[in-house]
Design a protein around this motif. Sequence first.
Motif, mmCIF file in Angstrom:
data_model
loop_
_atom_site.group_PDB
_atom_site.id
_atom_site.type_symbol
_atom_site.label_atom_id
_atom_site.label_comp_id
_atom_site.label_asym_id
_atom_site.label_seq_id
_atom_site.Cartn_x
_atom_site.Cartn_y
_atom_site.Cartn_z
ATOM 1 N N ARG A 123 5.564 -27.819 14.833
ATOM 2 C CA ARG A 123 5.256 -27.471 13.452
ATOM 3 C C ARG A 123 6.425 -27.872 12.558
ATOM 4 N N TRP A 124 6.133 -28.656 11.524
ATOM 5 C CA TRP A 124 7.171 -29.037 10.569
ATOM 6 C C TRP A 124 7.312 -27.903 9.563
ATOM 7 N N SER A 125 8.491 -27.348 9.471
ATOM 8 C CA SER A 125 8.720 -26.194 8.605
ATOM 9 C C SER A 125 9.794 -26.536 7.581
ATOM 10 N N ILE A 126 9.373 -26.729 6.339
ATOM 11 C CA ILE A 126 10.312 -27.101 5.281
ATOM 12 C C ILE A 126 10.918 -25.839 4.670
ATOM 13 N N ILE B 268 4.649 -21.786 18.604
ATOM 14 C CA ILE B 268 4.613 -23.228 18.340
ATOM 15 C C ILE B 268 6.008 -23.662 17.912
ATOM 16 N N GLN B 269 6.593 -24.547 18.683
ATOM 17 C CA GLN B 269 7.954 -24.986 18.362
ATOM 18 C C GLN B 269 7.974 -25.639 16.996
ATOM 19 N N GLN B 270 8.974 -25.262 16.203
ATOM 20 C CA GLN B 270 9.052 -25.810 14.855
ATOM 21 C C GLN B 270 10.237 -26.745 14.698
ATOM 22 N N ILE B 271 10.098 -27.661 13.777
ATOM 23 C CA ILE B 271 11.206 -28.512 13.366
ATOM 24 C C ILE B 271 11.620 -28.049 11.975
ATOM 25 N N PRO B 272 12.737 -27.352 11.850
ATOM 26 C CA PRO B 272 13.174 -26.908 10.514
ATOM 27 C C PRO B 272 13.657 -28.114 9.709
ATOM 28 N N ILE B 273 13.098 -28.282 8.529
ATOM 29 C CA ILE B 273 13.442 -29.421 7.667
ATOM 30 C C ILE B 273 14.150 -28.900 6.426
ATOM 31 N N ASP B 274 15.317 -29.469 6.144
ATOM 32 C CA ASP B 274 16.131 -28.968 5.043
ATOM 33 C C ASP B 274 15.651 -29.440 3.681
ATOM 34 N N ALA B 275 15.247 -30.713 3.594
ATOM 35 C CA ALA B 275 14.925 -31.253 2.272
ATOM 36 C C ALA B 275 14.145 -32.555 2.403
ATOM 37 N N GLU B 276 13.440 -32.907 1.336
ATOM 38 C CA GLU B 276 12.808 -34.225 1.261
ATOM 39 C C GLU B 276 13.810 -35.214 0.687
ATOM 40 N N LEU B 277 13.770 -36.432 1.208
ATOM 41 C CA LEU B 277 14.752 -37.442 0.816
ATOM 42 C C LEU B 277 14.065 -38.792 0.691
ATOM 43 N N ARG B 278 14.420 -39.531 -0.344
ATOM 44 C CA ARG B 278 13.997 -40.921 -0.429
ATOM 45 C C ARG B 278 15.040 -41.767 0.296
ATOM 46 N N LEU B 279 14.599 -42.748 1.025
ATOM 47 C CA LEU B 279 15.528 -43.559 1.820
ATOM 48 C C LEU B 279 16.582 -44.240 0.949
ATOM 49 N N GLU B 280 16.244 -44.536 -0.287
ATOM 50 C CA GLU B 280 17.214 -45.193 -1.165
ATOM 51 C C GLU B 280 18.396 -44.282 -1.504
ATOM 52 N N GLN B 281 18.224 -42.958 -1.286
ATOM 53 C CA GLN B 281 19.329 -42.035 -1.547
ATOM 54 C C GLN B 281 20.403 -42.092 -0.455
ATOM 55 N N ILE B 282 20.071 -42.667 0.689
ATOM 56 C CA ILE B 282 21.026 -42.730 1.799
ATOM 57 C C ILE B 282 21.962 -43.916 1.581
ATOM 58 N N GLU B 283 23.033 -43.656 0.866
ATOM 59 C CA GLU B 283 24.028 -44.693 0.604
ATOM 60 C C GLU B 283 25.389 -44.161 1.059
ATOM 61 N N PRO B 284 26.445 -44.985 1.054
ATOM 62 C CA PRO B 284 27.718 -44.588 1.682
ATOM 63 C C PRO B 284 28.290 -43.270 1.194
ATOM 64 N N LYS B 285 28.279 -43.006 -0.110
ATOM 65 C CA LYS B 285 28.853 -41.752 -0.606
ATOM 66 C C LYS B 285 28.058 -40.563 -0.081
ATOM 67 N N PHE B 286 26.732 -40.673 -0.101
ATOM 68 C CA PHE B 286 25.876 -39.601 0.392
ATOM 69 C C PHE B 286 26.213 -39.304 1.854
ATOM 70 N N PHE B 287 26.310 -40.355 2.658
ATOM 71 C CA PHE B 287 26.563 -40.185 4.083
ATOM 72 C C PHE B 287 27.966 -39.624 4.322
ATOM 73 N N ARG B 288 28.941 -40.053 3.531
ATOM 74 C CA ARG B 288 30.311 -39.578 3.682
ATOM 75 C C ARG B 288 30.392 -38.066 3.412
ATOM 76 N N ILE B 289 29.725 -37.628 2.355
ATOM 77 C CA ILE B 289 29.735 -36.198 2.026
ATOM 78 C C ILE B 289 28.942 -35.410 3.064
ATOM 79 N N LEU B 290 27.829 -35.961 3.507
ATOM 80 C CA LEU B 290 27.017 -35.288 4.518
ATOM 81 C C LEU B 290 27.831 -35.023 5.790
ATOM 82 N N ASN B 291 28.659 -35.974 6.175
ATOM 83 C CA ASN B 291 29.495 -35.807 7.368
ATOM 84 C C ASN B 291 30.473 -34.646 7.222
#
Length: 566
Positions: free
Chosen positions: A4-7, A451-474
Amino acid sequence: MNKRWSIKDVPAVDNVNRLAAELNIDPVLSALLLQRGVNTFEEARFFFRPDIRHLHDPFLMKDMERAIERIEHAIINKEKVLIYGDYDVDGTTSVAVVYSFFKQYHSYIEYYIPDRYKEGYGISQQGIDYAAQHGFTLIIALDCGIKSVDKIAYANSLGVDFVICDHHTPGDELPEAIAVLDPKRRDCNYPYKELSGCGIGFKLIQAFAEKNDIDFEKVARYADLVAVSIACDIVPITGENRTLAYFGLQKLNSEPCIGLKTLMGVAGKSISYTISDIVFLLGPRINAAGRIDDAKHAVELLIACNEADAQLKGDLINIKNTERKEHDLSITDQALEMIGSDDVLIGRKSTVVFNENWHKGVIGIVASRLTEKYYRPTVVLTQSNGHVAGSARSVFGYDLYEALCECSDLLIQFGGHKYAAGLTMHPDNVPAFIDKFEEVVSASITSEQLIQQIPIDAELRLEQIEPKFFRILNQFAPFGPENMAPVFISKNVYVSGSPAIVGSNHIKMTVMQPGSAHFDCIAFNHGEYASQIKKDVPFDICYAIEENVWREKRTIQLNIKGIRML
């Protein structure tokens, strides 16, 4: 198994935009911070920049002053002190930290690990007798003891004092020890309640160092062992634990103690450890010593002062881990066959399996594997010293400990947490326990929890995944309970090229959205979707964002947790 996808709930837009503006970050990242209780610029600074000065004053812990006074008295009077700890990772790392530290200031000190099979969990009468017979007048108990009321009374009658350092939930009555250090005490105002057992031991040596003007560096050198305990005992990676884990990982990856360095070598990975790496590579090997042989081997490794001794112990522990795997896989196969051939067992909302010949040391691992397979509260039982011993595991959201409380009339003893527990009972009570546990679980578990769930934090557009985003996420790392690696959902993605099956049932592919870059993906155990994923056919994915390193080239990779065809 369908999941179950759980947002998760989205924080208020005004708060998201305010924090995003204050920090100059993508609103998705500010939403992730708010979900983790980080609401202000100052809180974000603490979150992204852990500082050893963020550790709390150890003397805020109830009874800490009394504990230090008793230890100082023992040192001044040259009393024999016994460091006593449980046989799992948290217990053995606790003993290694506290023994190694005090060994520098007191010569009359030894350690004791109870035998899993002869003495069982926690404070044992045999351990107390050993102390009394060998002239020990003080025992420092680590990762156990909070419910050992009768055992501590027995020790008192023999003139053996106890300082208890535990992190488990106390019962209605506290033991009559000299000091009981446990933030979960109702009368303890310590600001952080979720330390590991080793974390409590760390606070003990921190307090001793402060009281005796010992440089904090002599305490901080044990942070790598504390990080191992935090990872393997599955405590929340929040607050003080997050600070300890952050600096512990730094030490583990730069200057680990000799024992951990050796263990990292035999595990086949010597650098760039994460919390997950500790759980899957180091934890099982440390645990294997006590599961298959004697947990003292683990302590001997962790306190080793030279590489030759450490290598001998590391190799031995690695052999024991191989034996553990063999037992684990064999018993898991037997248990799966037992369930699969029984329509009654298959139809239940709980799993309880019993075989008197199963190896007690691996039944917890088997319980975890059965829970993964059937996704319901599970108990695995075996014969041990005339009794039946069991390990129990639960599913997300279901309180296993409370369910066992409902069955307590059939148990000799039990203890643990919401998601994992241990228990013992008389052999005659096994059939009644199987029925009672099923009755309790059926009456209290919800259909969603099964029912095993997949907790989902947020919706994201792939174009948002750029170096600064990834650096902060880390910088959200270290990841673990209550600070898991964020999982995102991206809708209407398309495959670029054709998906490929790798391994037994995994998919490698490249995905994109209109206007976005192309991202390499790995989808473990999703091979059944390969034939459905085609060019120009949109689908949704949920995933974590990772860095993939191949031949010194670093790229962003999406680790897909779920695929949903439209």
